[in-house]
Design a protein around this motif. Structure first.
Motif, PDB file in Angstrom:
ATOM      1  N   SER A  15       0.818  -1.214   0.000  1.00 54.70           N
ATOM      2  CA  SER A  15       0.000   0.000   0.000  1.00 54.70           C
ATOM      3  C   SER A  15       0.852   1.264   0.000  1.00 54.70           C
ATOM      4  N   LEU A  16       2.137   1.162   0.360  1.00 57.49           N
ATOM      5  CA  LEU A  16       3.018   2.327   0.260  1.00 57.49           C
ATOM      6  C   LEU A  16       3.104   2.783  -1.193  1.00 57.49           C
ATOM      7  N   MET A  17       3.379   1.832  -2.061  1.00 60.64           N
ATOM      8  CA  MET A  17       3.530   2.197  -3.470  1.00 60.64           C
ATOM      9  C   MET A  17       2.184   2.444  -4.141  1.00 60.64           C
ATOM     10  N   LEU A  18       1.163   1.717  -3.692  1.00 60.52           N
ATOM     11  CA  LEU A  18      -0.178   1.984  -4.241  1.00 60.52           C
ATOM     12  C   LEU A  18      -0.614   3.411  -3.934  1.00 60.52           C
ATOM     13  N   SER A  19      -0.128   3.943  -2.827  1.00 63.61           N
ATOM     14  CA  SER A  19      -0.543   5.292  -2.427  1.00 63.61           C
ATOM     15  C   SER A  19       0.015   6.358  -3.359  1.00 63.61           C
ATOM     16  N   GLU A  20       0.964   5.987  -4.202  1.00 63.78           N
ATOM     17  CA  GLU A  20       1.573   6.969  -5.100  1.00 63.78           C
ATOM     18  C   GLU A  20       0.707   7.295  -6.307  1.00 63.78           C
ATOM     19  N   ALA A  21      -0.275   6.447  -6.587  1.00 64.24           N
ATOM     20  CA  ALA A  21      -1.152   6.734  -7.732  1.00 64.24           C
ATOM     21  C   ALA A  21      -1.862   8.061  -7.498  1.00 64.24           C
ATOM     22  N   PRO A  22      -1.997   8.862  -8.550  1.00 71.98           N
ATOM     23  CA  PRO A  22      -2.523  10.225  -8.379  1.00 71.98           C
ATOM     24  C   PRO A  22      -3.876  10.278  -7.653  1.00 71.98           C
ATOM     25  N   ASP A  23      -4.723   9.284  -7.919  1.00 70.04           N
ATOM     26  CA  ASP A  23      -6.059   9.310  -7.317  1.00 70.04           C
ATOM     27  C   ASP A  23      -6.198   8.322  -6.162  1.00 70.04           C
ATOM     28  N   SER A  24      -5.059   7.918  -5.564  1.00 73.31           N
ATOM     29  CA  SER A  24      -5.122   6.889  -4.524  1.00 73.31           C
ATOM     30  C   SER A  24      -5.790   7.408  -3.254  1.00 73.31           C
ATOM     31  N   PRO A  25      -6.763   6.655  -2.712  1.00 76.03           N
ATOM     32  CA  PRO A  25      -7.363   7.053  -1.434  1.00 76.03           C
ATOM     33  C   PRO A  25      -6.413   6.830  -0.252  1.00 76.03           C
ATOM     34  N   LEU A  26      -5.278   6.168  -0.533  1.00 77.73           N
ATOM     35  CA  LEU A  26      -4.311   5.882   0.545  1.00 77.73           C
ATOM     36  C   LEU A  26      -3.236   6.956   0.662  1.00 77.73           C
ATOM     37  N   LYS A  27      -3.295   7.951  -0.215  1.00 76.65           N
ATOM     38  CA  LYS A  27      -2.206   8.935  -0.275  1.00 76.65           C
ATOM     39  C   LYS A  27      -1.910   9.549   1.092  1.00 76.65           C
ATOM     40  N   GLN A  28      -2.965  10.024   1.745  1.00 78.13           N
ATOM     41  CA  GLN A  28      -2.778  10.682   3.040  1.00 78.13           C
ATOM     42  C   GLN A  28      -2.362   9.685   4.125  1.00 78.13           C
ATOM     43  N   ALA A  29      -2.982   8.507   4.090  1.00 83.26           N
ATOM     44  CA  ALA A  29      -2.725   7.513   5.133  1.00 83.26           C
ATOM     45  C   ALA A  29      -1.287   7.006   5.095  1.00 83.26           C
ATOM     46  N   ARG A  30      -0.704   6.970   3.910  1.00 83.41           N
ATOM     47  CA  ARG A  30       0.649   6.408   3.790  1.00 83.41           C
ATOM     48  C   ARG A  30       1.729   7.490   3.696  1.00 83.41           C
ATOM     49  N   ALA A  31       1.353   8.743   3.590  1.00 89.97           N
ATOM     50  CA  ALA A  31       2.351   9.807   3.392  1.00 89.97           C
ATOM     51  C   ALA A  31       3.430   9.830   4.483  1.00 89.97           C
ATOM     52  N   PRO A  32       3.081   9.720   5.775  1.00 90.32           N
ATOM     53  CA  PRO A  32       4.149   9.759   6.792  1.00 90.32           C
ATOM     54  C   PRO A  32       5.125   8.586   6.680  1.00 90.32           C
ATOM     55  N   ALA A  33       4.617   7.406   6.345  1.00 95.63           N
ATOM     56  CA  ALA A  33       5.515   6.246   6.218  1.00 95.63           C
ATOM     57  C   ALA A  33       6.413   6.384   4.984  1.00 95.63           C
ATOM     58  N   VAL A  34       5.847   6.892   3.903  1.00 96.71           N
ATOM     59  CA  VAL A  34       6.640   7.122   2.691  1.00 96.71           C
ATOM     60  C   VAL A  34       7.746   8.138   2.984  1.00 96.71           C
ATOM     61  N   GLU A  35       7.392   9.224   3.671  1.00101.68           N
ATOM     62  CA  GLU A  35       8.382  10.249   4.007  1.00101.68           C
ATOM     63  C   GLU A  35       9.468   9.673   4.925  1.00101.68           C
ATOM     64  N   ALA A  36       9.077   8.805   5.842  1.00 97.58           N
ATOM     65  CA  ALA A  36      10.059   8.184   6.741  1.00 97.58           C
ATOM     66  C   ALA A  36      11.059   7.341   5.956  1.00 97.58           C
ATOM     67  N   LEU A  37      10.574   6.595   4.979  1.00 99.80           N
ATOM     68  CA  LEU A  37      11.483   5.781   4.165  1.00 99.80           C
ATOM     69  C   LEU A  37      12.397   6.672   3.327  1.00 99.80           C
ATOM     70  N   CYS A  38      11.840   7.746   2.773  1.00 98.87           N
ATOM     71  CA  CYS A  38      12.679   8.685   2.010  1.00 98.87           C
ATOM     72  C   CYS A  38      13.737   9.320   2.912  1.00 98.87           C
ATOM     73  N   GLU A  39      13.368   9.638   4.143  1.00101.48           N
ATOM     74  CA  GLU A  39      14.323  10.223   5.081  1.00101.48           C
ATOM     75  C   GLU A  39      15.459   9.229   5.387  1.00101.48           C
ATOM     76  N   LEU A  40      15.110   7.961   5.542  1.00105.37           N
ATOM     77  CA  LEU A  40      16.158   6.950   5.753  1.00105.37           C
ATOM     78  C   LEU A  40      17.094   6.898   4.547  1.00105.37           C
ATOM     79  N   GLY A  41      16.525   7.049   3.360  1.00102.11           N
ATOM     80  CA  GLY A  41      17.360   7.081   2.158  1.00102.11           C
ATOM     81  C   GLY A  41      18.313   8.263   2.161  1.00102.11           C
ATOM     82  N   ARG A  42      17.788   9.431   2.573  1.00101.96           N
ATOM     83  CA  ARG A  42      18.653  10.627   2.638  1.00101.96           C
ATOM     84  C   ARG A  42      19.771  10.412   3.661  1.00101.96           C
ATOM     85  N   ARG A  43      19.427   9.830   4.801  1.00101.04           N
ATOM     86  CA  ARG A  43      20.443   9.583   5.828  1.00101.04           C
ATOM     87  C   ARG A  43      21.503   8.597   5.321  1.00101.04           C
TER      88      ARG A  43
END
Ligand SMILES: [Fe+2]
Length: 283
Positions: A15-43
């Protein structure tokens, strides 16, 4: 000398990647987890990681431990388990044959049944592909993926995790370890699947124990966590027996580890399971 420079427990739910679809109803629900993974990548980039070692609880084996030692991981992935969620997902990531084979040699030295494979058609599972999509999207670092046997013991997974650490310390790599898997992992039964299943927990007992575990980690009460881990894995339906978490703590030093646990997003349910992204600091 090699060095472990980042360690984290991460989620790999589709559902992390499913949330990336432009019209995904999961976008908001998964945004913090997606950002956390991106932050780990930056670190990881900032710390000049050269290799990610991923304990992949979605790559389950019946016979022994397996390590993907391919020099290049390239393919198009459709999940056997959830083809409606992940289809034709292309990946092209460099591997680290030397480190994979060094891990296998270290583990074999303890009597563990473990094989490192260089088989071009041996692809990655989504427990590796999904975190790499966020942490290592263009393959800027090498990847070693390690399977989780279904029929193993805590002692064996601990030995594998310790072998990983020895191999890292004796390598020339700067390594990030990712324990890729759930906290609790009771999924919704078929008859109860529906839109709400994406964002709800299947067991309040599991949710309460997961939250307690996160509290123990915040308070660095790792010895207590490790003491409860065998029961936690069984009673809270651990994904792959929570082998990823066992191996992570073994690599960190087991109950001698005293680093800070930094929770990078709120605990979140997915299809009934409990999910989180937490960095375990190693500096
Ligand atoms: Fe999974």
């Amino acid at each position: 000398m090699g060095k472990l420079v980042l360690a984290a427990k991460v989620s790999h739910v589709p559902s992390l990647m499913l949330s990336e679809a432009p019209d995904s109803p999961l976008k908001q629900a998964r945004a913090p987890a997606v950002e956390a993974l991106c932050e780990l990548g930056r670190r990881a980039r900032t710390r000049e990681v050269t290799t990610f070692v991923v304990f992949d609880t979605h790559w389950l084996s019946n016979f022994g431990y397996h390590i993907n030692a391919n020099a290049q991981h390239r393919g198009s992935f459709t999940s056997h388990e959830a083809p409606h969620m992940i289809q034709d997902l292309r990946y092209d990531l460099p591997g680290d044959t030397a480190l994979a084979e060094a891990i296998a040699a270290q583990a074999q030295g303890t009597g563990l049944k473990v094989l490192a494979h260089k088989v071009p058609t041996l692809g990655l599972e989504y427990g590796t592909i999904v975190p790499m999509h966020y942490l290592n999207p263009d393959g800027w670092a090498k990847v070693v993926s390690i399977a989780q046997p279904l029929f193993t013991t805590l002692d064996e997974s601990r030995a594998l995790g310790e072998a990983v650490r020895r191999a890292i310390d004796q390598s020339d790599e700067r390594v990030a370890i990712l324990a890729s898997g759930s906290l609790s992992h009771r999924l919704w039964p078929n008859k109860d699947l529906g839109p709400d299943a994406w964002t709800s927990i299947a067991s309040e007992f599991n949710r309460q124990v997961d939250l307690r575990v996160l509290q123990l980690w915040q308070e660095r009460r790792y010895a207590e966590f490790i003491a409860m881990l065998p029961d936690y894995a069984v009673k809270c339906n651990g994904e792959g027996g929570m082998g990823d978490t066992i191996m992570l703590f073994a690599a960190l030093g087991w109950d001698a580890y005293h680093g800070a646990a930094e929770q990078l997003c709120d605990y979140f349910p997915s299809s009934g399971s409990g999910q989180v992204n937490v960095e375990f600091h190693v500096s």
